[in-house]
Enzyme design. Structure first.
Site, PDB file in Angstrom:
ATOM      1  N   LYS A 159      46.438  49.887  43.557  1.00  0.00           N
ATOM      2  CA  LYS A 159      45.249  49.784  42.699  1.00  0.00           C
ATOM      3  C   LYS A 159      44.258  50.877  43.105  1.00  0.00           C
ATOM      4  O   LYS A 159      44.084  51.159  44.299  1.00  0.00           O
ATOM      5  CB  LYS A 159      44.634  48.392  42.866  1.00  0.00           C
ATOM      6  CG  LYS A 159      43.543  48.050  41.866  1.00  0.00           C
ATOM      7  CD  LYS A 159      43.062  46.604  42.097  1.00  0.00           C
ATOM      8  CE  LYS A 159      41.980  46.185  41.117  1.00  0.00           C
ATOM      9  NZ  LYS A 159      41.509  44.802  41.374  1.00  0.00           N
TER      10      LYS A 159
ATOM     11  N   SER B 184      41.197  42.138  37.255  1.00  0.00           N
ATOM     12  CA  SER B 184      41.004  43.573  37.176  1.00  0.00           C
ATOM     13  C   SER B 184      42.226  44.378  37.617  1.00  0.00           C
ATOM     14  O   SER B 184      42.299  45.576  37.331  1.00  0.00           O
ATOM     15  CB  SER B 184      39.799  43.965  38.041  1.00  0.00           C
ATOM     16  OG  SER B 184      40.058  43.699  39.397  1.00  0.00           O
TER      17      SER B 184
ATOM     18  N   SER C 201      41.592  38.508  40.480  1.00  0.00           N
ATOM     19  CA  SER C 201      42.030  39.795  39.933  1.00  0.00           C
ATOM     20  C   SER C 201      43.480  40.168  40.216  1.00  0.00           C
ATOM     21  O   SER C 201      44.002  41.111  39.636  1.00  0.00           O
ATOM     22  CB  SER C 201      41.124  40.915  40.453  1.00  0.00           C
ATOM     23  OG  SER C 201      39.902  40.893  39.757  1.00  0.00           O
TER      24      SER C 201
END
Lengths: 565, 502
Positions: free
Chosen positions: A121, A196, A220
């Site tokens: 990420k 996210s 997330s």
């Protein structure tokens, strides 16, 4: 030993599966990319550990690391224009694969993740790649150091394939909040992948990488795992060093793991967890060997989870939760009962308090954590003679609307005169939430809830309704408030019009007892029988190439069609 | 290195009572920044003459008939840890700008603070030395504001639960300012990271302890003595502007009183003022800072600081003797307050004195030597007691040699000078220069005989009644003995010889 899962939804899938697999797949493949409509899920086998498969193959020289890497990169090239999981793709993957092959030739130690393509990420710092956290303010920013988790991955032999898309600074539930582009759900390109960590979940789901790292502040990792039909593991707070994770809400943030099987998520966690001198909140607790839990199905007893006390959080299956989601969870519960679990309902009255308290705390901490982005050191600086105008202008231009909203909320909550009413009160709620989880986990081994109140929704559907988006975090935020570990794994499908989208269920364990979650999760998915496992693979996904073989002529045809498309 | 700032000059009455002529009280908070470094040199600055000190004190005294100045002091002590407060970066004072930085002290995205355990130890030591109550569980907070030298946008500090609170410090005022004992309250001691200085990140993020006093001081001298005592407690090495601090506060008292008398009291506002050494004035540096909302909240990146009783007791047992204890010990030895203050208030002098008296019984004699010849030499040569070549062992040997009569007091003074300048041992010098006093009467008699024999004329005059010539003979004998003859014996034998009937 096991009957099928009792969920009617899943049974329906079971019926559909009767069509010839390859043929079916072939046809829908090219279509779905254009129409973004979902084809029927296709059966494969019970999820196996891709990591273990790769390790075995390259060590036995059945296949080279380069061959594996090329397969993934080819698939990435084909799918990325549609899915858009990545913000940056590494250019050194093949070189790194070759290096591992040379090590194998020299009989050198290659590490437990050798040859495993890991996507990271983009709010996790990597020294040799950009790390934007999805924000314009960090456009082109290259950190001078690797996050501890990334450093550990590299030491384990992993190949970092690239940096995945996310909602700016991790603030969002759809990945639409990225300052760069929107990521699509590989199951249906019109739908959000969740967020996210949407890029990380989509990349694993589309088989653009083997596993990925995400971060989980309020769900997330878990919610996108549920939306994309993959396994998501949120470790206990402090289990994995946060050093190098761009902070959103420091007391809630944790780096998590995404994979196509529980085993892979566990193996990934094994290599990144442990105490780190660079993170004062990282735990010094000893780490057990999670992989020892992953025994083969052939050795399971008739009721391998006999005696396991499972509590279903009653507040999570009531109003506001999609009925099809509830049915899927009930199906999973039935399956757990068949495995020998004693399932009872448990009430957590504080559950609904968690959501507002979470948003107060997370926003407060983020308002502080994000104050370092003042235009002085990173991003485009707004030119002005006056200092406050430089700060104000740079931040006004650099941050997206959701980030600004949360900074404003947090600044308000911490301001003199409001602190007691908001921040302090939210901390008190947090203590209540922690206590109620502790009490529930004293009498249950694990707790169960959906991972999200619904399956994935359409891109743009909630973009302009922040409150609706926040409400979607209700299943996950309490776990962060309590700092507990949780595992999300696929358990069914939900129909939305013509689209059929995966949903996952969440298992919550006691602090630092990831071992139990992984064991239960592994047995759960190993005993699902092949018919449900189909859900692990997006229908049009050439990910199946991995499971069959590049040499399969039919697959090659599929490949060619995708390419042509 | 000392920076004297005045912060928080408040115009509202702080205390419920007033002096005879005053209705208002002004609180002057003086913030002191001090730096401790290993490479520092001793203060060589000459204090202003007593005349100007006295004149100034008198001027302030006059103001203080109508006003009561209420002074509190905030002190920042920079620790000489070898690493910075919240990362493991090496910290070297005076090193090249930005040469010792890491992701943590740069405040890079993803970087986290890690507390240097030495900072906690220093804070506990200081808390104990200042008679504070220690918080066995304290925490860090973030103090938030935007400033170019603050890379993270907040400073890590301790807000509502500092590590130490409610202490005090005992001070003996200098005799020239009337002397007297004072006890000043300590509100709190807390740990924080130093906000970066300008954009020079290399010197930022240094561990700091902040000490906040109660507003217990009333004059510049009291404030300066408080600061000096603090310096002795924490062994700050190169803070040399106590007199500047005292002058600055007295100036500020006079300035505020003047404004008040001219009905311009509304110009006295909460602000930071800077002392200008050149013009001997305070000037405005920053205003309105009291209005800021720092939005403090608990620092989530650092766990609570938990101290065990065991840990605290261990540190308590290892504390060195504190200056106040030292002064009371010297007082009990029978030394005058003048001696006590001179010997106890410089830790190096005190160490020297204690080492000297370890071997001898005459404490007063040792004090006299240190405060007399040695202090005079140090002052002339601008040296500290650690820089002179004389060791305490040699001083006690010297005192012993004089007491035992091995050498005369006169020779003792000469040797002392040589020991301070060049070093060496008392024994070595006595032998090398053959300085042992002649105490053998036979030997002295021989020299006297020789002198008398060489001076028949003077002998005749003496015996003729000019007895003043005894001094001449004594001088000749001393000269002949190279100053080594015991003066008592010499005179006794000489008189006998001169008066003998031949």
């Amino acid at each position: 030993m096991l009957s099928s899962v009792q969920n009617p939804r899943v049974l329906l899938l079971h019926c559909r599966r009767s069509k010839p697999f390859h043929h079916h797949h072939h046809h829908h493949h090219s279509k779905s990319i254009h129409a973004a409509s979902l084809a029927h899920p296709i059966s494969a086998s019970i999820p196996t550990s891709q990591i273990q498969t790769i390790q075995k193959s390259i060590l036995s020289r059945e296949k080279t690391t380069r061959q594996f890497a090329e397969e993934f990169l080819n698939r990435l090239r084909l799918t990325e224009p549609h899915v858009k999981s990545f913000l940056h793709v590494s250019e050194t993957v093949l070189n790194e694969a070759d290096e591992i092959d040379r090590k194998i030739d020299r009989n050198e130690d290659i590490g437990p993740l050798a040859g495993v393509l890991v996507a990271v990420k983009d709010n996790i710092c990597t020294a040799d790649m950009p790390s934007t956290a999805g924000s314009k303010l960090l456009e082109n920013y290259r950190p001078p150091y690797d996050a501890t988790a990334v450093k550990k991955l590299k030491e384990s032999g992993a190949i970092i394939v690239g940096k995945t898309n996310l909602d700016e600074f991790g603030m969002g539930s759809t990945t639409e909040g990225s300052a760069y582009h929107v990521t699509a759900n590989p199951w249906n390109l019109e739908y959000v992948p969740g967020g996210s960590s949407g890029g990380s979940a989509a990349a694993v789901s589309a088989r653009q990488c083997v596993v990925s790292l995400g971060s989980d502040t309020g769900g997330s990792v878990r919610q996108p795992a549920s939306f994309c039909g993959v396994v998501g593991l949120k470790p206990t707070y402090g289990r994995v060093s946060r050093y190098g994770l761009v902070a959103y809400a420091s007391s809630l943030d944790v780096i998590g793991c995404i994979g196509t099987s529980v085993a892979d998520a566990g193996i990934l966690l094994q290599s990144i967890c442990g105490h780190d001198n660079l993170d004062a909140t990282s735990s010094k607790r000893e780490v057990s060997d999670f992989t020892s839990q992953f025994i083969s199905k052939d050795y399971f007893e008739s009721q391998p989870l006999k005696g396991l006390r499972v509590g279903v959080i009653s507040e999570t299956l009531g109003d506001g939760v999609d009925q099809e989601v509830v049915s899927s969870i009930r199906g999973a519960i039935s399956h757990l009962e068949e495995l020998g679990c004693t399932v009872t309902e448990v009430s957590l009255p504080s559950f609904s308090l968690g959501l507002p308290a979470y948003f107060v705390l997370a926003s407060s901490e983020s308002s502080s954590n994000l104050s370092r982005y003042d235009g002085i050191r990173y991003g485009n600086q707004t030119v002005s003679d006056e200092l406050s105008a430089v700060y104000g202008g740079s931040r006004a231009n650099g941050f997206g609307p959701e980030v600004k909203r949360r900074i404003l909320m947090g600044t308000y909550a911490l301001s003199a005169g409001y602190y007691d009413a908001y921040y302090k009160r939210a901390q008190q709620v947090r203590t209540v939430v922690q206590k109620s989880f502790k009490a529930a986990l004293d009498v249950h081994d694990i707790l169960i809830s959906p991972a999200a109140p619904s399956a994935a929704y359409k891109i743009g559907e909630k973009k302009n309704d922040p409150l609706a988006m926040y409400a979607g975090d209700i299943m996950t935020v309490n776990v962060n408030m309590a700092g507990l570990p949780a595992l999300v794994l696929p358990c069914g499908f939900v129909k939305d019009g013509s689209a059929s989208l995966p949903v996952g269920f969440q298992m919550i364990g006691s602090a630092f007892d990831e071992e139990k979650l992984l064991k239960v999760g592994h047995i759960f998915e190993q005993t699902l029988q092949d018919m449900v496992v189909a859900m692990y693979h997006p229908p049009w996904n050439p990910g199946l190439l991995f499971l069959t073989s590049m040499a399969d002529p039919l697959v090659t045809v599929v490949f060619a069609i995708v390419k042509a498309a | 290195m000392a920076l004297t700032l005045f912060r928080g000059i408040q115009t509202r009455p702080l205390l419920p009572y007033s002096t005879a002529f005053s209705a208002r009280k002004h609180v002057i908070f003086c913030s002191m920044q001090s730096t401790q470094t290993e490479a520092s040199t001793r203060s060589k600055q000459q204090a202003p003459s007593n005349f100007t000190e006295t004149a100034r004190a008198k001027a302030v005294e006059k103001v203080l008939k109508d006003f009561e100045a209420i002074i509190g002091i905030e002190t920042h002590v920079q620790l000489s840890t070898t690493t910075k407060a919240f990362c493991s970066c090496a910290y070297n004072y005076g090193s090249q700008p930005n040469s010792c930085v890491c992701p943590v002290c740069m405040g890079l995205p993803g970087a986290l603070p890690v507390l240097n355990s030495k900072v906690i130890k220093c804070a506990v030591m200081l808390g104990l030395a200042l008679n504070c109550k220690l918080s066995l569980s304290s925490k860090f907070d973030r103090k938030q504001y935007f400033y170019p030298d603050l890379p993270k946008g907040y400073q890590i500090s301790q807000f509502d639960i500092p590590i130490a609170t409610n202490g005090f410090i005992d001070v003996d005022l200098p005799l020239e300012f009337g002397g007297g004992h004072r006890r000043f309250g300590i509100t709190r001691v807390h740990m924080e990271e130093d906000a970066g200085k300008l954009l020079h990140t290399g010197s930022g993020r240094v561990p700091l302890l902040e000490i906040v006093s109660e507003p217990d001081m009333r004059t510049g001298i009291e404030a300066a003595e408080y600061a000096a005592e603090l310096q002795r407690v924490v062994e700050i090495k190169n803070l040399n502007s106590f007199s500047a601090m005292s002058r600055a506060i007295d100036f500020e008292i006079a300035r505020q009183a003047e404004l008040y008398n001219q009905a311009q009291a509304d110009e006295i506002v909460q602000e930071t003022r800077l002392w200008e050494e050149g013009s001997q004035k305070t000037v405005t540096m920053r205003k309105k800072e009291g209005l800021a909302d720092y939005r403090y909240f608990p620092e989530p990146d650092l766990p609570e600081v938990i101290l065990t009783e065991e840990y605290v007791n261990g540190i308590r047992d290892s504390l060195p003797e504190l200056p106040e204890m030292k002064r009371r010990r010297y007082e009990q030895m029978g030394l005058t307050m003048q001696d006590v203050l001179f010997l106890a208030n410089d830790v190096n002098v005190a160490e020297f004195f204690d080492a000297t008296i370890a071997n001898i019984s005459d404490i007063k004699l040792a004090a006299n030597w240190i405060m007399g010849d040695i202090a005079a030499y140090m002052k002339n040569e601008k040296l500290s007691i650690n820089e002179i070549k004389l060791s305490p062992q040699e001083l006690s040997d010297l005192i012993g040699s004089i007491k035992s009569g091995t050498i005369s007091g006169k020779i003792g003074k000469e040797i002392l000078l040589e020991l301070m300048e060049k070093g060496g041992t008392v024994k070595g010098l006595i032998e090398e220069k053959d300085l042992v006093q002649i105490v053998d009467p036979d030997e002295i008699e021989k020299i006297i005989d020789k002198v008398i024999a060489n001076n028949p004329k003077q002998l005749e005059q003496y015996r003729g009644g000019k007895t003043k010539l005894q001094g001449f003979f004594a001088g000749q004998v001393m000269k002949e003995s190279k100053g080594k003859a015991n003066p008592g014996l010499l005179n006794k034998i000489l008189v006998e010889k001169l008066n003998a009937k031949s």
